[in-house]
Design a protein around this motif. Structure first.
Motif, PDB file in Angstrom:
ATOM      1  N   VAL A   1     -23.359 -80.940  32.836  1.00  0.00           N
ATOM      2  CA  VAL A   1     -21.866 -80.683  33.081  1.00  0.00           C
ATOM      3  C   VAL A   1     -20.971 -81.085  32.108  1.00  0.00           C
ATOM      4  N   VAL A   2     -21.087 -82.341  31.728  1.00  0.00           N
ATOM      5  CA  VAL A   2     -19.987 -82.858  30.768  1.00  0.00           C
ATOM      6  C   VAL A   2     -20.157 -82.209  29.284  1.00  0.00           C
ATOM      7  N   VAL A   3     -21.403 -81.444  28.976  1.00  0.00           N
ATOM      8  CA  VAL A   3     -21.145 -80.698  27.909  1.00  0.00           C
ATOM      9  C   VAL A   3     -20.432 -79.492  27.980  1.00  0.00           C
ATOM     10  N   LEU A   4     -20.533 -78.735  29.247  1.00  0.00           N
ATOM     11  CA  LEU A   4     -19.878 -77.701  29.739  1.00  0.00           C
ATOM     12  C   LEU A   4     -18.132 -78.082  29.622  1.00  0.00           C
ATOM     13  N   PHE A   5     -17.790 -79.223  30.225  1.00  0.00           N
ATOM     14  CA  PHE A   5     -16.518 -79.623  30.146  1.00  0.00           C
ATOM     15  C   PHE A   5     -16.012 -79.765  28.625  1.00  0.00           C
ATOM     16  N   VAL A   6     -16.765 -80.481  27.818  1.00  0.00           N
ATOM     17  CA  VAL A   6     -16.507 -80.479  26.420  1.00  0.00           C
ATOM     18  C   VAL A   6     -16.344 -79.033  25.623  1.00  0.00           C
ATOM     19  N   ILE A   7     -16.952 -78.030  26.104  1.00  0.00           N
ATOM     20  CA  ILE A   7     -16.863 -76.800  25.580  1.00  0.00           C
ATOM     21  C   ILE A   7     -15.645 -76.099  26.228  1.00  0.00           C
ATOM     22  N   TYR A   8     -15.165 -76.312  27.358  1.00  0.00           N
ATOM     23  CA  TYR A   8     -14.005 -75.836  28.065  1.00  0.00           C
ATOM     24  C   TYR A   8     -12.690 -76.457  27.203  1.00  0.00           C
ATOM     25  N   ALA A   9     -12.832 -77.807  27.190  1.00  0.00           N
ATOM     26  CA  ALA A   9     -11.801 -78.486  26.723  1.00  0.00           C
ATOM     27  C   ALA A   9     -11.416 -77.947  25.120  1.00  0.00           C
ATOM     28  N   ARG A  10     -12.300 -77.668  24.344  1.00  0.00           N
ATOM     29  CA  ARG A  10     -12.480 -77.347  22.896  1.00  0.00           C
ATOM     30  C   ARG A  10     -11.495 -75.904  22.749  1.00  0.00           C
ATOM     31  N   GLN A  11     -11.510 -75.120  23.865  1.00  0.00           N
ATOM     32  CA  GLN A  11     -10.930 -73.848  24.299  1.00  0.00           C
ATOM     33  C   GLN A  11      -9.675 -73.769  24.955  1.00  0.00           C
ATOM     34  N   ASP A  12      -9.281 -74.790  25.419  1.00  0.00           N
ATOM     35  CA  ASP A  12      -8.426 -74.957  26.267  1.00  0.00           C
ATOM     36  C   ASP A  12      -6.780 -74.866  25.762  1.00  0.00           C
TER      37      ASP A  12
END
Length: 456
Positions: A210-221
């Motif tokens: 879940v944390v990995v997916l959040f980091v991926i989202y944050a990098r694209q936001d």
């Protein structure tokens, strides 16, 4: 992946529900992590369930650490975005995440070093249960950073009006947990049978995903996280504001868990089966409070953004609409626990010697589900206004009163059920007290706002 809800304009109910439904679903999925563990561990008997229940208390205690960064970060990000200050919001988000990383690392170190005495506090009867509890606590401590940061990310992303991303990420984590639990607990085929250790490892790996997916989202936001720069040093001004908002709720959460640990020690006097009943019963009961907690997060973001934008009337309407919605859910949960206690409990522990204890727990706690939901959503409304201290003080006093009340009632003919009644009675009182405080607070706010408008 990103989908933001405009909280400052449009129909209030539709804006709230579009934001709240994914949050509520996310809360139910977070609940399902532990539910899945209980479904599989319960097949191994009451002993392993008691071990996970004892060690799980310290995981529950860690939620207070997460609340400090999550609540403070969520409220200040919402206020900043409502005031059209995205760079300021990014600074608050950065400092909230950094605070979560630091505190979760320190907490994990304490759990690892003092593993033995921490489990020894519960005075469990069976040496094998003590051993399993220590193993479970050690493994989940290694993943403590994932557990805390996951919740901080969830609060911050929700403050932007995006509740879809936390939902999608949490679903992915749950699916991994569902797959790993039976493989790691029972070890079919080439997999080793790890028992309680397997349940802990499955949870840690799922939260890491879940944390990995959040980091991926944050990098694209491009809405908030483009203004977050994690290489910056933590900044005192932002940390102080985050702590000011989050500390009362965090201390309340940790004190609530500490009281529950004392209660669990009292329960242990009735044997490991009673400890298992509390663990499973609280997981079943969480269908109400975790859903309410998810709705409270939506209320906090909605109220926070509108209050930050200076629209008090819309913020107030958002709270009242949310309260009416959650009252209906609370009534449904009360009826479910009171009238369907036996079949629900048998899903988790089919042992006929334990089932009557579980039925008593669910029926007694069933009476407090609706007031408890009111309490949680009202606390979310107070947080949106940036007022976390008064409700936290009131709630803390009532939660602490559970200990003497439980000690008195369990010495009567009620026995173990006296402890369950102490929890239910204080939950009912919390709902009454906090909703009354909110009515008085909103009246004062309206009067002050009217005087300011007249003076201008």
């Amino acid at each position: 992946m990103a989908k933001h809800v405009n909280l400052l304009e449009g129909r209030i109910f539709s804006s709230l529900t579009r934001l709240a439904l994914p949050i509520m679903a996310t809360a139910l999925i977070n609940m399902a992590y532990n539910m899945v563990d209980m479904l599989w561990i319960g097949r191994a008997g009451a002993g392993p369930v008691a071990a996970v229940g004892a060690a799980g208390m310290y995981m529950w205690l860690s939620q207070g650490i997460a609340t400090l960064g999550r609540m403070g970060g969520q409220v200040k990000v919402a206020h900043s975005l409502g005031a059209d200050a995205p760079e300021e919001a990014g600074r608050y988000a950065q400092n909230a995440i950094q605070l979560g990383l630091l505190l979760s690392s320190l907490y994990a170190l304490i759990m690892l070093v003092f593993n033995g005495p921490l489990i020894g506090f519960f005075k469990l009867n069976d040496p094998s249960v003590v051993r399993d509890a220590r193993i479970y606590l050690a493994i989940v401590s290694l993943g403590m950073v994932f557990s805390v940061v996951m919740l901080v990310f969830t609060g911050i992303i929700t403050a932007t009006g995006n509740s879809k991303t936390p939902f999608v990420a949490t679903v992915a984590g749950l699916l991994l947990n569902i797959v790993l639990d039976p493989l790691l607990i029972f070890g079919p085929g080439p997999f080793p049978a790890l028992g309680v250790a397997g349940a802990a490892l499955a949870t840690v790996l799922s939260q890491a995903l879940v944390v990995v997916l959040f980091v991926i989202y944050a990098r694209q936001d491009t809405h908030l996280f483009c203004h977050v720069h994690m290489r910056r040093r933590p900044e005192g001004r932002y940390l102080r504001e985050i702590v000011r908002i989050g500390l009362p709720t965090a201390l309340q959460s940790m004190l609530f868990t500490s009281v529950s640990m004392v209660i669990a020690r009292l329960i242990a006097g009735w044997g490991d089966a009673a400890v298992a009943v509390q663990k499973v019963g609280s997981q079943i009961e969480s269908i109400a409070w975790m859903t309410a907690d998810g709705f409270a997060a939506a209320v906090s973001s909605f109220v926070g953004q509108n209050y930050g934008a200076g629209d008090l009337q819309r913020a107030k309407k958002g709270y009242w609409i949310s309260l009416a919605t959650i009252v209906g859910w609370g009534i449904f949960c009360s009826l479910l626990l009171i009238f369907c206690a036996a079949p629900i409990f048998r899903i988790f522990i089919p042992d006929e010697q334990v089932v009557p204890l579980g039925v008593d727990y669910l029926v007694i706690l069933g009476f407090s589900q609706m007031p408890m939901c009111v309490d949680i959503v009202t606390a979310g409304g107070f947080a949106g206004f940036g007022r976390t201290l008064p409700p936290s003080v009131a709630t803390t006093l009532l939660v602490v009163s559970r200990i003497p009340l439980a000690m008195v009632l369990c010495r009567t003919s009620l026995g173990l059920n006296g402890i369950w009644w102490s929890i239910s009675i204080t939950s009912i009182l919390r709902g009454i007290v906090l909703s009354t405080m909110m009515v008085l607070f909103l009246r004062r706010m309206t009067k002050r706002n009217n005087l300011a408008s007249t003076g201008s």
